[in-house]
Design an enzyme around this catalytic site. Structure first.
Site, PDB file in Angstrom:
ATOM      1  N   CYS A 153       1.261   5.834  -3.068  1.00 40.15           N
ATOM      2  CA  CYS A 153       1.860   5.403  -1.801  1.00 40.15           C
ATOM      3  C   CYS A 153       2.387   6.545  -0.929  1.00 40.15           C
ATOM      4  O   CYS A 153       2.439   6.407   0.295  1.00 40.15           O
ATOM      5  CB  CYS A 153       2.986   4.417  -2.091  1.00 40.15           C
ATOM      6  SG  CYS A 153       2.530   3.138  -3.278  1.00 40.15           S
ATOM      7  N   HIS A 160       4.962   3.498   4.640  1.00 42.63           N
ATOM      8  CA  HIS A 160       4.007   2.897   3.703  1.00 42.63           C
ATOM      9  C   HIS A 160       4.208   1.390   3.734  1.00 42.63           C
ATOM     10  O   HIS A 160       5.343   0.907   3.628  1.00 42.63           O
ATOM     11  CB  HIS A 160       4.244   3.443   2.294  1.00 42.63           C
ATOM     12  CG  HIS A 160       3.661   2.587   1.224  1.00 42.63           C
ATOM     13  ND1 HIS A 160       2.324   2.269   1.172  1.00 42.63           N
ATOM     14  CD2 HIS A 160       4.243   1.953   0.161  1.00 42.63           C
ATOM     15  CE1 HIS A 160       2.094   1.483   0.136  1.00 42.63           C
ATOM     16  NE2 HIS A 160       3.243   1.279  -0.495  1.00 42.63           N
ATOM     17  N   ASN A 192      -1.230  -4.391   0.443  1.00 45.72           N
ATOM     18  CA  ASN A 192      -0.659  -3.075   0.146  1.00 45.72           C
ATOM     19  C   ASN A 192      -1.818  -2.146  -0.234  1.00 45.72           C
ATOM     20  O   ASN A 192      -2.436  -2.318  -1.282  1.00 45.72           O
ATOM     21  CB  ASN A 192       0.344  -3.202  -0.995  1.00 45.72           C
ATOM     22  CG  ASN A 192       0.985  -1.877  -1.380  1.00 45.72           C
ATOM     23  OD1 ASN A 192       0.404  -0.813  -1.195  1.00 45.72           O
ATOM     24  ND2 ASN A 192       2.177  -1.943  -1.943  1.00 45.72           N
TER      25      ASN A 192
END
Length: 241
Positions: free
Chosen positions: A5, A154, A185
């Site tokens: 991430c 993120h 995600n």
């Protein structure tokens, strides 16, 4: 750079350093993950959250002076909160790891070969480190939030981003948080995807002073202040399986 991430910001830092030192004139930064291969489709705590994605960013030497600022951090003491227990050298994939599936009290199926995530701990970590990380990079770059057009976090989930933004007193329009609802995600690809989703323009350069900030696996977090003044941002392309 296997940093999930926060990996995009780490990668940008390395690309900028390679250009700044004169070692390279052009660096193509590729960021992407196929997390669908790492999660158990019968684990409702992870499988619905993630999307596979890949991005390409060309960093080039320019005669236009546009300073960039980076801060990079890691804390390995929280590594167990986002991890794939089996794989690599410590615990190689085997029949044992493949047949290690357990079912938790919520009916989620998980094995040592699947991505495990402690959502509560990840949330606490994000809320703890992200607000000071953004404040520190603004101070380092000698800018205020009023100088910034966008803060691209993120895209973990909308709840985390909205909580971070509230602690920083960021206007909602400066901190996009709905990208994850479109694409999931995307780990290392989520920040460049957010940029392409919010300010796509295939023909003309954009004029945006932005903060980029990634956080997650490691645990790690990284922030940057940079100008997108000379950037050409393309549209997001979606491919269905």
């Amino acid at each position: 750079m296997s940093l999930g991430c926060s990996g995009y910001v780490y990668g940008l830092w390395l690309a900028h350093m390679m250009v700044e030192t004169g070692a390279c004139s052009n660096v193509l930064l590729l960021a992407g993950d196929t997390l669908s291969r790492c999660v158990n489709e019968r684990d409702r705590s992870t499988a619905p959250l993630f999307g596979d994605a890949g991005t390409a960013t060309l960093v080039q030497r320019s005669d236009v002076k546009m300073p960039s600022y980076f801060s990079l951090h890691t804390d390995g003491s929280g590594s167990q909160h986002i991890m794939q227990p089996a794989g690599a050298f410590r615990t190689p994939f085997s029949e044992v790891t493949r047949n290690s599936t357990v079912v938790d009290e919520d009916g989620n199926h998980k094995s040592q070969e699947d991505l495990l995530m402690n959502g509560a701990e990840v949330f606490n970590f994000s809320i703890k480190v992200e607000p000071p990380s953004v404040q520190d990079i603004l101070e380092f770059s000698q800018k205020s939030i009023d100088d910034i057009n966008y803060v691209f976090f993120h895209q973990a989930n909308q709840y985390i981003i909205s909580n971070i933004a509230r602690r920083l007193k960021l206007p909602k329009e400066k901190a996009p948080s709905d990208i994850v609802s479109h694409y999931g995600n995307q780990s290392s690809a989520s920040i460049p995807c957010a940029i392409c989703h919010v300010i796509p323009n295939s023909d003309k350069p954009v004029e945006q002073e932005s903060v980029l900030s990634g956080f997650g696996v490691g645990l790690s977090w990284a922030s940057a202040v940079l100008s997108l003044q000379e950037a050409k941002v393309l549209n997001v392309n979606i491919y269905n399986k």
